[in-house]
Scaffold this motif. Structure first.
Motif, PDB file in Angstrom:
ATOM      1  N   ALA A   1     -16.243  10.133  28.650  1.00 29.39           N
ATOM      2  CA  ALA A   1     -15.506  11.372  28.141  1.00 29.39           C
ATOM      3  C   ALA A   1     -13.997  11.087  27.625  1.00 29.39           C
ATOM      4  O   ALA A   1     -13.351  11.919  27.057  1.00 29.39           O
ATOM      5  CB  ALA A   1     -15.400  12.234  29.406  1.00 29.39           C
ATOM      6  N   GLY A   2     -13.394   9.857  27.956  1.00 29.21           N
ATOM      7  CA  GLY A   2     -12.320   9.538  27.600  1.00 29.21           C
ATOM      8  C   GLY A   2     -12.213   7.746  27.612  1.00 29.21           C
ATOM      9  O   GLY A   2     -12.854   7.284  28.305  1.00 29.21           O
ATOM     10  N   LEU A   3     -11.294   7.212  26.837  1.00 27.98           N
ATOM     11  CA  LEU A   3     -11.443   5.861  27.111  1.00 27.98           C
ATOM     12  C   LEU A   3      -9.751   5.575  26.987  1.00 27.98           C
ATOM     13  O   LEU A   3      -8.876   5.996  25.965  1.00 27.98           O
ATOM     14  CB  LEU A   3     -11.813   5.117  25.796  1.00 27.98           C
ATOM     15  CG  LEU A   3     -11.956   3.703  25.970  1.00 27.98           C
ATOM     16  CD1 LEU A   3     -13.435   3.118  25.445  1.00 27.98           C
ATOM     17  CD2 LEU A   3     -10.968   2.896  25.467  1.00 27.98           C
ATOM     18  N   LEU A   4      -9.109   4.629  27.847  1.00 28.27           N
ATOM     19  CA  LEU A   4      -7.779   4.199  27.822  1.00 28.27           C
ATOM     20  C   LEU A   4      -8.043   2.757  27.417  1.00 28.27           C
ATOM     21  O   LEU A   4      -8.613   1.908  28.174  1.00 28.27           O
ATOM     22  CB  LEU A   4      -7.313   4.499  29.260  1.00 28.27           C
ATOM     23  CG  LEU A   4      -5.884   3.771  29.563  1.00 28.27           C
ATOM     24  CD1 LEU A   4      -4.614   4.378  28.780  1.00 28.27           C
ATOM     25  CD2 LEU A   4      -5.673   3.517  30.948  1.00 28.27           C
ATOM     26  N   ALA A   5      -7.054   2.347  26.553  1.00 27.72           N
ATOM     27  CA  ALA A   5      -6.697   0.749  26.307  1.00 27.72           C
ATOM     28  C   ALA A   5      -5.325   0.498  26.422  1.00 27.72           C
ATOM     29  O   ALA A   5      -4.694   0.612  25.293  1.00 27.72           O
ATOM     30  CB  ALA A   5      -7.479   0.391  25.076  1.00 27.72           C
ATOM     31  N   TRP A   6      -4.947   0.147  27.514  1.00 27.16           N
ATOM     32  CA  TRP A   6      -3.340   0.226  27.772  1.00 27.16           C
ATOM     33  C   TRP A   6      -2.807  -1.008  27.534  1.00 27.16           C
ATOM     34  O   TRP A   6      -2.882  -2.087  28.321  1.00 27.16           O
ATOM     35  CB  TRP A   6      -2.956   0.908  29.005  1.00 27.16           C
ATOM     36  CG  TRP A   6      -1.501   1.099  29.410  1.00 27.16           C
ATOM     37  CD1 TRP A   6      -0.692   0.463  30.217  1.00 27.16           C
ATOM     38  CD2 TRP A   6      -0.814   2.255  28.724  1.00 27.16           C
ATOM     39  NE1 TRP A   6       0.379   1.105  30.166  1.00 27.16           N
ATOM     40  CE2 TRP A   6       0.371   2.060  29.267  1.00 27.16           C
ATOM     41  CE3 TRP A   6      -1.288   3.440  28.126  1.00 27.16           C
ATOM     42  CZ2 TRP A   6       1.416   3.148  29.054  1.00 27.16           C
ATOM     43  CZ3 TRP A   6      -0.381   4.376  27.910  1.00 27.16           C
ATOM     44  CH2 TRP A   6       0.976   4.342  28.326  1.00 27.16           C
TER      45      TRP A   6
ATOM     46  N   LEU B   1      -4.281   4.596  23.508  1.00 26.16           N
ATOM     47  CA  LEU B   1      -3.954   3.377  23.136  1.00 26.16           C
ATOM     48  C   LEU B   1      -2.291   3.154  23.505  1.00 26.16           C
ATOM     49  O   LEU B   1      -1.414   3.822  23.145  1.00 26.16           O
ATOM     50  CB  LEU B   1      -4.030   2.752  21.584  1.00 26.16           C
ATOM     51  CG  LEU B   1      -5.348   3.066  20.961  1.00 26.16           C
ATOM     52  CD1 LEU B   1      -5.367   2.446  19.589  1.00 26.16           C
ATOM     53  CD2 LEU B   1      -6.388   2.097  21.843  1.00 26.16           C
ATOM     54  N   GLY B   2      -1.862   2.045  24.178  1.00 22.25           N
ATOM     55  CA  GLY B   2      -0.738   1.480  24.269  1.00 22.25           C
ATOM     56  C   GLY B   2      -0.715   0.140  23.602  1.00 22.25           C
ATOM     57  O   GLY B   2      -1.493  -0.910  23.746  1.00 22.25           O
ATOM     58  N   PHE B   3       0.503  -0.203  22.958  1.00 20.38           N
ATOM     59  CA  PHE B   3       0.842  -1.609  22.327  1.00 20.38           C
ATOM     60  C   PHE B   3       2.095  -1.823  22.017  1.00 20.38           C
ATOM     61  O   PHE B   3       2.981  -1.025  22.097  1.00 20.38           O
ATOM     62  CB  PHE B   3      -0.215  -1.709  21.165  1.00 20.38           C
ATOM     63  CG  PHE B   3       0.032  -0.537  20.053  1.00 20.38           C
ATOM     64  CD1 PHE B   3       0.756  -1.073  19.072  1.00 20.38           C
ATOM     65  CD2 PHE B   3      -0.495   0.456  20.167  1.00 20.38           C
ATOM     66  CE1 PHE B   3       1.227  -0.137  18.124  1.00 20.38           C
ATOM     67  CE2 PHE B   3      -0.175   1.508  18.957  1.00 20.38           C
ATOM     68  CZ  PHE B   3       0.746   1.324  18.226  1.00 20.38           C
TER      69      PHE B   3
END
Length: 210
Positions: free
Chosen positions: A110-115, A145-147
């Motif tokens: 339902a959601g995706l975090l790529a930190w 997303l975090g980058f």
């Protein structure tokens, strides 16, 4: 792929030091906590369900999302990182896996975090990774997303307690990441800069599977 093997070996080496260094980092990061809380709200507004923290490391953000009421689980390339995550958060699910070949069913999250977990992925591999993110997300599911912001790459050879590493760290203009996201079938909704006047500023992008 050599960069994958180098990344896995490097984070296997530094797993305990990395976990100790960042264990309480969110306590001094109110803007990051606000972004994660907004992400949790978006997941709930989209109907809720499992949330993948891809590149979860020692699981600190997976646990934070769980504390916000999400059904969060973590995936990481490094078996040592996953072992630390399972040790520190024994009630949560953590799997060894690669974002380049994400072993999750289509439309299953339902959601995706790529930190800050795309920072070691070469430019030519990022579109394929984002295609996997889109594949596993439900229609309308949010992506956070975090980058690092910039336009350079440097080789990191030591870190997290002085242990040897060999990973390339990619700093990217947010505009470039947005182009990749749109090309992968995402709608970009929000862009925010973190610490814009520091040596290594960061960016947060909220997107949604179109």
């Amino acid at each position: 792929m050599t960069w994958l093997a180098d990344t896995r070996a490097s984070y296997d080496t530094v797993a305990d030091g990395y976990a100790d260094l960042l264990r309480d980092a969110l306590a001094d990061a109110p803007h990051q906590r606000a972004a994660l809380a907004a992400f949790a709200d978006l997941v709930r507004a989209a109907g809720g369900g499992p949330v993948a923290d891809v590149g979860c490391g020692p699981g600190r953000l997976t646990a934070h999302l769980h504390g916000l009421g999400l059904d969060a689980f973590g995936v990481d390339l490094s078996p040592a990182m996953v072992a630390v995550a399972r040790r520190d958060h024994p009630r949560l699910r953590f799997d060894v896996g690669s974002m380049t070949d994400l072993d999750l069913p289509d439309g299953s999250v339902a959601g995706l975090l790529a930190w800050f977990s795309l920072i070691h992925v070469p430019d030519d591999e990022v579109p394929g990774v984002l295609a996997h993110f889109r594949r596993v997300l439900r229609p309308g599911g949010p992506l956070l997303l975090g980058f690092y912001v910039g336009d350079r790459t440097h080789l990191k050879t030591e870190g997290y307690g002085g242990h040897p590493m060999r990973v390339h760290v990619h700093h990217r203009p947010p505009e470039r990441v947005e182009v990749w996201l749109r090309g992968a079938g995402f709608e970009v909704e929000v862009r925010t800069l973190l610490d814009p006047y520091r040596e290594f500023p960061g960016a947060i992008l909220f997107a949604r599977r179109a």
